[in-house]
Design a protein around this motif. Structure first.
Motif, PDB file in Angstrom:
ATOM      1  N   GLY A   5      -0.913   3.428  -3.498  1.00  0.00           N
ATOM      2  CA  GLY A   5      -1.444   2.094  -3.173  1.00  0.00           C
ATOM      3  C   GLY A   5      -0.747   0.953  -3.882  1.00  0.00           C
ATOM      4  N   VAL A   6       0.582   1.016  -3.959  1.00  0.00           N
ATOM      5  CA  VAL A   6       1.323  -0.008  -4.696  1.00  0.00           C
ATOM      6  C   VAL A   6       1.622  -1.227  -3.808  1.00  0.00           C
TER       7      VAL A   6
ATOM      8  N   LYS B 166       0.297   3.372 -10.289  1.00  0.00           N
ATOM      9  CA  LYS B 166      -0.468   2.262  -9.719  1.00  0.00           C
ATOM     10  C   LYS B 166      -0.164   0.968 -10.469  1.00  0.00           C
ATOM     11  N   VAL B 167      -0.300  -0.157  -9.776  1.00  0.00           N
ATOM     12  CA  VAL B 167      -0.145  -1.447 -10.451  1.00  0.00           C
ATOM     13  C   VAL B 167      -1.410  -1.712 -11.260  1.00  0.00           C
TER      14      VAL B 167
ATOM     15  N   VAL C 130       7.697   9.073   1.584  1.00  0.00           N
ATOM     16  CA  VAL C 130       6.708   8.012   1.721  1.00  0.00           C
ATOM     17  C   VAL C 130       5.556   8.574   2.538  1.00  0.00           C
ATOM     18  N   GLU C 131       4.371   8.632   1.945  1.00  0.00           N
ATOM     19  CA  GLU C 131       3.200   9.195   2.624  1.00  0.00           C
ATOM     20  C   GLU C 131       2.473   8.129   3.429  1.00  0.00           C
ATOM     21  N   SER C 132       2.463   6.906   2.891  1.00  0.00           N
ATOM     22  CA  SER C 132       1.835   5.807   3.622  1.00  0.00           C
ATOM     23  C   SER C 132       2.312   4.483   3.070  1.00  0.00           C
TER      24      SER C 132
ATOM     25  N   ASP D  32       0.826  -1.215   0.000  1.00  0.00           N
ATOM     26  CA  ASP D  32       0.000   0.000   0.000  1.00  0.00           C
ATOM     27  C   ASP D  32       0.860   1.265   0.000  1.00  0.00           C
ATOM     28  N   LEU D  33       1.921   1.238  -0.810  1.00  0.00           N
ATOM     29  CA  LEU D  33       2.914   2.312  -0.788  1.00  0.00           C
ATOM     30  C   LEU D  33       2.441   3.548  -1.568  1.00  0.00           C
TER      31      LEU D  33
END
Ligand code: ATP
Length: 246
Positions: free
Chosen positions: A25-26, A222-223, A64-66, A11-12
């Protein structure tokens, strides 16, 4: 046989200056002992992911935000680049950034400096020369005199000198002739066969999907696609976007 992943990206989300959303959200997993390809066109976020893994994001004003990245079961948060290398997380940079004024052998020695166990340096060098006989032939030559393909081989060889458990390869095919790209692909397979996990970041989908076990496609942060490399190579989207069919 199933293995615990050597690398888990969960969830990067990464931004630059809090404005440009480079990753959202990776989720990417590299299984222990596998080759994973990361595909995507210009600006998709591939370099940003590599910067996150190598601890160099801050140098580029990224944050990195999350989410999180776990390597061999523990978070990479706050781990500095030198410790990553000592822990076996080794990146081969794009553009074969070798020391052109140093000899082939001096470049390899430089690659071994960050390794945890100095006693493994000689066998590591022999391994590199076995994988790339052309480097053994030219060990006393200045690296700047090598061909583009040989420089890429030297860059990979230098990475191997650090004793990687996970090798991060940033576009090793860039600017090389098809025959040389084929050779690089074969060596990546051999490196993996010898026990090193590989994350292969590529724009050359043909080469990457030919070498990898599984693959992920990044699209604007995104993936967008993921699966076994053989299945992705057959998929309409990949055929259309990356393999020039359709
Ligand atoms: P390429 O193959 O061209 O290197 P890429 O897939 O590696 O592309 P990134 O370089 O990770 O993509 O870029 C992802 C997004 O982040 C792009 O929109 C890019 O413009 C932006 N970006 C990258 N580096 C920075 C930076 N230092 N400052 C601001 N924005 C950046």
């Amino acid at each position: 046989e199933t293995h615990a992943p050597i690398l888990e990206v969960r969830d990067l989300a990464v931004t630059y200056g809090g404005v440009v959303q480079a990753l959202r959200g990776v989720d990417i997993t590299v299984g222990e002992g596998s080759v994973v390809a990361l595909l995507g066109s210009n600006g998709a976020g591939k370099t940003t992911l590599l910067r996150t893994l190598s601890g160099t994001l801050k140098l580029h004003k990224g944050r990195v935000e999350s989410g999180e990245v776990r390597y061999r079961g523990s978070s990479l948060k706050g781990r500095d680049p030198a410790r990553c290398v000592a822990d076996g997380l080794v990146q081969v940079p794009e553009g074969r950034r070798i020391f052109s004024r140093l000899t082939v052998e001096e470049n390899l020695k430089a690659g071994g400096l960050g390794a945890k166990d100095k006693s493994t340096r000689a066998p590591a060098q022999e391994r590199v020369y076995d994988l790339f006989p052309v480097l053994a032939d030219r060990r006393t030559q200045r690296a700047g005199l090598l061909s583009g393909g040989e420089q890429q081989m030297l860059a990979i060889g230098r990475g191997l000198m650090a004793g990687p458990k996970l090798l991060l390869l940033d576009e090793p095919s860039l600017g090389l002739a098809p025959r040389i790209i084929g050779q690089i692909g074969e060596v990546i397979r051999e490196i993996n066969r010898q026990g090193t996990s590989v994350l292969l970041v590529e724009q050359n989908a043909t080469m990457a999907l030919g070498v990898a076990d599984t693959a992920f496609v990044l699209d604007v942060g995104k993936v967008s696609l993921q699966g076994p490399a053989v299945e992705l190579a057959q998929s309409d989207a990949v055929q259309r976007l990356y393999l020039g069919h359709g």
